[in-house]
Design a protein around this motif. Sequence first.
Motif, PDB file in Angstrom:
ATOM      1  N   LYS A  79       0.817  -1.207   0.000  1.00 42.67           N
ATOM      2  CA  LYS A  79       0.000   0.000   0.000  1.00 42.67           C
ATOM      3  C   LYS A  79       0.853   1.259   0.000  1.00 42.67           C
ATOM      4  O   LYS A  79       0.512   2.262  -0.625  1.00 42.67           O
ATOM      5  CB  LYS A  79      -0.923  -0.004   1.225  1.00 42.67           C
ATOM      6  CG  LYS A  79      -1.914   1.155   1.246  1.00 42.67           C
ATOM      7  CD  LYS A  79      -2.854   1.044   2.431  1.00 42.67           C
ATOM      8  CE  LYS A  79      -3.843   2.217   2.442  1.00 42.67           C
ATOM      9  NZ  LYS A  79      -4.779   2.118   3.587  1.00 42.67           N
ATOM     10  N   GLY A  80       1.981   1.221   0.707  1.00 44.89           N
ATOM     11  CA  GLY A  80       2.864   2.386   0.715  1.00 44.89           C
ATOM     12  C   GLY A  80       3.370   2.715  -0.670  1.00 44.89           C
ATOM     13  O   GLY A  80       3.473   3.897  -1.048  1.00 44.89           O
ATOM     14  N   ASN A  81       3.694   1.700  -1.467  1.00 40.43           N
ATOM     15  CA  ASN A  81       4.138   1.936  -2.839  1.00 40.43           C
ATOM     16  C   ASN A  81       3.027   2.559  -3.676  1.00 40.43           C
ATOM     17  O   ASN A  81       3.280   3.406  -4.531  1.00 40.43           O
ATOM     18  CB  ASN A  81       4.595   0.617  -3.470  1.00 40.43           C
ATOM     19  CG  ASN A  81       5.891   0.111  -2.880  1.00 40.43           C
ATOM     20  OD1 ASN A  81       6.783   0.890  -2.547  1.00 40.43           O
ATOM     21  ND2 ASN A  81       6.007  -1.197  -2.723  1.00 40.43           N
ATOM     22  N   VAL A  82       1.785   2.132  -3.431  1.00 39.17           N
ATOM     23  CA  VAL A  82       0.648   2.695  -4.160  1.00 39.17           C
ATOM     24  C   VAL A  82       0.471   4.170  -3.833  1.00 39.17           C
ATOM     25  O   VAL A  82       0.317   5.020  -4.727  1.00 39.17           O
ATOM     26  CB  VAL A  82      -0.638   1.917  -3.829  1.00 39.17           C
ATOM     27  CG1 VAL A  82      -1.858   2.623  -4.422  1.00 39.17           C
ATOM     28  CG2 VAL A  82      -0.555   0.498  -4.354  1.00 39.17           C
ATOM     29  N   VAL A  83       0.480   4.501  -2.552  1.00 42.40           N
ATOM     30  CA  VAL A  83       0.285   5.893  -2.142  1.00 42.40           C
ATOM     31  C   VAL A  83       1.422   6.777  -2.652  1.00 42.40           C
ATOM     32  O   VAL A  83       1.200   7.904  -3.111  1.00 42.40           O
ATOM     33  CB  VAL A  83       0.160   5.981  -0.609  1.00 42.40           C
ATOM     34  CG1 VAL A  83       0.108   7.436  -0.144  1.00 42.40           C
ATOM     35  CG2 VAL A  83      -1.095   5.238  -0.143  1.00 42.40           C
ATOM     36  N   ARG A  84       2.628   6.273  -2.578  1.00 44.38           N
ATOM     37  CA  ARG A  84       3.791   7.019  -3.090  1.00 44.38           C
ATOM     38  C   ARG A  84       3.606   7.349  -4.566  1.00 44.38           C
ATOM     39  O   ARG A  84       3.846   8.471  -5.001  1.00 44.38           O
ATOM     40  CB  ARG A  84       5.049   6.168  -2.866  1.00 44.38           C
ATOM     41  CG  ARG A  84       6.340   6.784  -3.377  1.00 44.38           C
ATOM     42  CD  ARG A  84       7.480   5.782  -3.190  1.00 44.38           C
ATOM     43  NE  ARG A  84       8.740   6.253  -3.727  1.00 44.38           N
ATOM     44  CZ  ARG A  84       9.647   6.927  -3.049  1.00 44.38           C
ATOM     45  NH1 ARG A  84       9.429   7.216  -1.776  1.00 44.38           N
ATOM     46  NH2 ARG A  84      10.771   7.314  -3.601  1.00 44.38           N
ATOM     47  N   ARG A  85       3.172   6.364  -5.344  1.00 48.96           N
ATOM     48  CA  ARG A  85       2.964   6.561  -6.774  1.00 48.96           C
ATOM     49  C   ARG A  85       1.811   7.532  -7.024  1.00 48.96           C
ATOM     50  O   ARG A  85       1.910   8.436  -7.868  1.00 48.96           O
ATOM     51  CB  ARG A  85       2.672   5.209  -7.430  1.00 48.96           C
ATOM     52  CG  ARG A  85       2.253   5.269  -8.884  1.00 48.96           C
ATOM     53  CD  ARG A  85       3.401   5.598  -9.811  1.00 48.96           C
ATOM     54  NE  ARG A  85       2.943   5.685 -11.182  1.00 48.96           N
ATOM     55  CZ  ARG A  85       2.804   4.636 -12.000  1.00 48.96           C
ATOM     56  NH1 ARG A  85       3.086   3.427 -11.548  1.00 48.96           N
ATOM     57  NH2 ARG A  85       2.403   4.814 -13.233  1.00 48.96           N
ATOM     58  N   ALA A  86       0.713   7.359  -6.313  1.00 50.16           N
ATOM     59  CA  ALA A  86      -0.455   8.213  -6.525  1.00 50.16           C
ATOM     60  C   ALA A  86      -0.162   9.670  -6.176  1.00 50.16           C
ATOM     61  O   ALA A  86      -0.555  10.583  -6.906  1.00 50.16           O
ATOM     62  CB  ALA A  86      -1.636   7.697  -5.697  1.00 50.16           C
ATOM     63  N   PHE A  87       0.530   9.904  -5.078  1.00 51.53           N
ATOM     64  CA  PHE A  87       0.850  11.271  -4.684  1.00 51.53           C
ATOM     65  C   PHE A  87       1.756  11.950  -5.707  1.00 51.53           C
ATOM     66  O   PHE A  87       1.698  13.167  -5.883  1.00 51.53           O
ATOM     67  CB  PHE A  87       1.526  11.279  -3.314  1.00 51.53           C
ATOM     68  CG  PHE A  87       0.563  11.108  -2.162  1.00 51.53           C
ATOM     69  CD1 PHE A  87      -0.778  10.856  -2.381  1.00 51.53           C
ATOM     70  CD2 PHE A  87       1.001  11.196  -0.841  1.00 51.53           C
ATOM     71  CE1 PHE A  87      -1.666  10.694  -1.328  1.00 51.53           C
ATOM     72  CE2 PHE A  87       0.124  11.042   0.225  1.00 51.53           C
ATOM     73  CZ  PHE A  87      -1.210  10.789  -0.021  1.00 51.53           C
ATOM     74  N   ALA A  88       2.597  11.165  -6.371  1.00 53.36           N
ATOM     75  CA  ALA A  88       3.471  11.737  -7.393  1.00 53.36           C
ATOM     76  C   ALA A  88       2.724  11.981  -8.699  1.00 53.36           C
ATOM     77  O   ALA A  88       2.991  12.964  -9.403  1.00 53.36           O
ATOM     78  CB  ALA A  88       4.656  10.803  -7.638  1.00 53.36           C
ATOM     79  N   ASP A  89       1.768  11.109  -9.022  1.00 54.89           N
ATOM     80  CA  ASP A  89       1.078  11.181 -10.311  1.00 54.89           C
ATOM     81  C   ASP A  89      -0.001  12.256 -10.369  1.00 54.89           C
ATOM     82  O   ASP A  89      -0.192  12.896 -11.403  1.00 54.89           O
ATOM     83  CB  ASP A  89       0.407   9.834 -10.623  1.00 54.89           C
ATOM     84  CG  ASP A  89       1.414   8.769 -11.008  1.00 54.89           C
ATOM     85  OD1 ASP A  89       2.609   9.096 -11.111  1.00 54.89           O
ATOM     86  OD2 ASP A  89       1.003   7.604 -11.193  1.00 54.89           O
TER      87      ASP A  89
END
Length: 361
Positions: A79-89
């Motif tokens: 989930k941390g990888n998902v949030v990291r990606r979403a916040f950047a995108d």
Amino acid sequence: MNTEVTSARWRTPLYPELEIAAIVPCHNEASAIEAVVHGLQAAVPGMTIYVYDNCSTDGTAERAAKAGAIVREEHRKGKGNVVRRAFADIDADVYLMIDGDGTYDTSAAPVLIAELLSGPYDHVLGVREVEVNAGAAYRQGHEFGNRLINDITGWVFGRTENDMLSGYRVMSRRFVKSFPAVSREFEIETELTVHTLALRLPHTSVPVAFRDRAEGSESKLKTYRDGFKIMRLIAQLARHERPLTVYGGAAAVLALLGLGLIVPVLAEYVQTQLVPRVPSLVSGLIALVLAALTMAAGIVLDGIRKSRHEEARLSYLRYPAVWTAQPVRLMSRAPARAVAPDWQRLPVPLAGHQQPPSSVG
């Protein structure tokens, strides 16, 4: 030029001057994701809903797309990888984060958003309140672990939330764009809370209903494994965010140990002019040297911490306060012909806005 950053496409009727994006991390949530997407669409019409499929094998992405969400994929599990990606995108004024398992009440989304916009807040936490007959939605082991982690975080950072592991949050643009997001899995909620506490960002909480998972959906949270990871993250964050306390405490223990070894030797030397326990004397001196080095490391790391916080603060201040738009829209009570365009009445530009060129010749 290709870019990863995407602005929210639509604006909601409730807040037409704001771009609001929902981020829904999912891993094998096909049984619940359609209901979550439809619930968010009904709660906040016009909000852009991004479903991030994280290595699902049950058709979650297809069902989310069918429901009307924008589906993206994150191939690194966690989930941390998902949030990291979403916040950047994603580039928006307001970010809503909610799990795709259907346990959170989507109808509470407007309440959380309104609380954020009432200001001055950059982070609103949805505190889980278990519904009657909710069954095993919130297992006793998870509840105990949550309380324990809340208490430890409060002791380390001086203040905490009632439910810091909740996955239901609303955040401002400047909160998201100043958040480093280094966690990989379920520690991300802890990191979000600590980011709020460490930078002393304005935040509040709102109670939200919490219910059983949809039939066919299974929890991905492992009580002991993920609890250990969260505790390890808190220890790491304590070392990074409170280095004087951590290293100063270690230095004090080493100093007491060294003095405990040296003082009896010195007392005997004063009486007999002999040093019969040389190993104790050497060990005590080594402990005192280590105590001094540990304290010096704490002082240096505390200086680095202050520098990091200053940089994070400057990154945070690059973006305007999202709540400035809502009060301004309610201020003007002049006749229609006297009301200036929205972009002139806003004190600062918001994400996605371009000020029209001046008509002054």
